[in-house]
Motif scaffolding. Structure first.
Motif, PDB file in Angstrom:
ATOM      1  N   SER A   4      35.239 -45.415  -5.836  1.00 17.29           N
ATOM      2  CA  SER A   4      34.353 -45.412  -4.669  1.00 17.29           C
ATOM      3  C   SER A   4      33.533 -44.125  -4.651  1.00 17.29           C
ATOM      4  N   THR A   6      31.183 -41.624  -1.689  1.00 17.52           N
ATOM      5  CA  THR A   6      30.845 -41.352  -0.294  1.00 17.52           C
ATOM      6  C   THR A   6      29.332 -41.343  -0.196  1.00 17.52           C
ATOM      7  N   TYR A   9      23.850 -40.637   5.015  1.00 13.98           N
ATOM      8  CA  TYR A   9      22.516 -41.030   5.458  1.00 13.98           C
ATOM      9  C   TYR A   9      21.990 -39.968   6.414  1.00 13.98           C
ATOM     10  N   ARG A  14      19.977 -42.525   9.059  1.00  9.51           N
ATOM     11  CA  ARG A  14      21.177 -42.469   9.906  1.00  9.51           C
ATOM     12  C   ARG A  14      20.954 -43.268  11.182  1.00  9.51           C
ATOM     13  N   PHE A  17      21.073 -47.103  10.305  1.00 11.05           N
ATOM     14  CA  PHE A  17      22.417 -47.601   9.983  1.00 11.05           C
ATOM     15  C   PHE A  17      23.392 -47.423  11.139  1.00 11.05           C
ATOM     16  N   ARG A  19      25.162 -44.818  11.572  1.00 12.51           N
ATOM     17  CA  ARG A  19      26.261 -43.985  11.077  1.00 12.51           C
ATOM     18  C   ARG A  19      25.701 -42.985  10.079  1.00 12.51           C
ATOM     19  N   SER A  21      27.675 -41.689   7.528  1.00 14.61           N
ATOM     20  CA  SER A  21      28.328 -41.770   6.223  1.00 14.61           C
ATOM     21  C   SER A  21      29.200 -43.015   6.134  1.00 14.61           C
ATOM     22  N   GLU A  22      29.568 -43.334   4.911  1.00 15.61           N
ATOM     23  CA  GLU A  22      30.498 -44.423   4.656  1.00 15.61           C
ATOM     24  C   GLU A  22      31.046 -44.276   3.235  1.00 15.61           C
ATOM     25  N   THR A  23      32.177 -44.898   2.995  1.00 10.86           N
ATOM     26  CA  THR A  23      32.742 -44.962   1.657  1.00 10.86           C
ATOM     27  C   THR A  23      32.443 -46.343   1.107  1.00 10.86           C
ATOM     28  N   VAL A  24      31.906 -46.386  -0.112  1.00 13.69           N
ATOM     29  CA  VAL A  24      31.473 -47.640  -0.716  1.00 13.69           C
ATOM     30  C   VAL A  24      32.176 -47.813  -2.058  1.00 13.69           C
ATOM     31  N   ARG A  40      23.817 -52.403  -3.918  1.00 15.41           N
ATOM     32  CA  ARG A  40      23.947 -52.387  -2.456  1.00 15.41           C
ATOM     33  C   ARG A  40      22.942 -53.307  -1.785  1.00 15.41           C
ATOM     34  N   ASP A  44      24.453 -56.246   0.652  1.00 17.23           N
ATOM     35  CA  ASP A  44      24.392 -55.955   2.080  1.00 17.23           C
ATOM     36  C   ASP A  44      22.970 -56.147   2.600  1.00 17.23           C
TER      37      ASP A  44
END
Length: 87
Positions: A4, A6, A9, A14, A17, A19, A21-24, A40, A44
């Protein structure tokens, strides 16, 4: 354990979205920032819609400015932000 990255944005991204940040999960065929963006966008619909509004995105990988050809590895931090303007 799954690979994964991190994702961070900034600025308008930001806000879009909702948010910062996110873990992908990172699939084995993702080798560059371009590969990551392509994957991505296919996975998505929100990602596709947001990035379509910002056609000139800047990217940093592990806090170093990069471009679409920058390599991406497990555990990396990928930061996306719109171009900055100033005066």
């Amino acid at each position: 354990m799954n690979d994964s990255v991190t994702v961070l944005y900034f600025a308008g991204l930001r806000e879009q979205f909702g948010r910062g940040s996110e873990t992908v999960a990172l699939s084995a065929d993702v080798l560059t920032v371009k590969d990551f963006l392509t994957a991505r966008r296919q996975e998505d619909t929100t990602f596709e819609a947001v990035f379509s509004r910002f056609p000139r995105i800047r990217v940093a990988v592990n806090k170093v400015m990069g471009d679409l050809s920058t390599p991406v590895h497990n555990g990396d931090e990928i930061a996306f932000f719109p171009p900055m303007t100033g005066g």
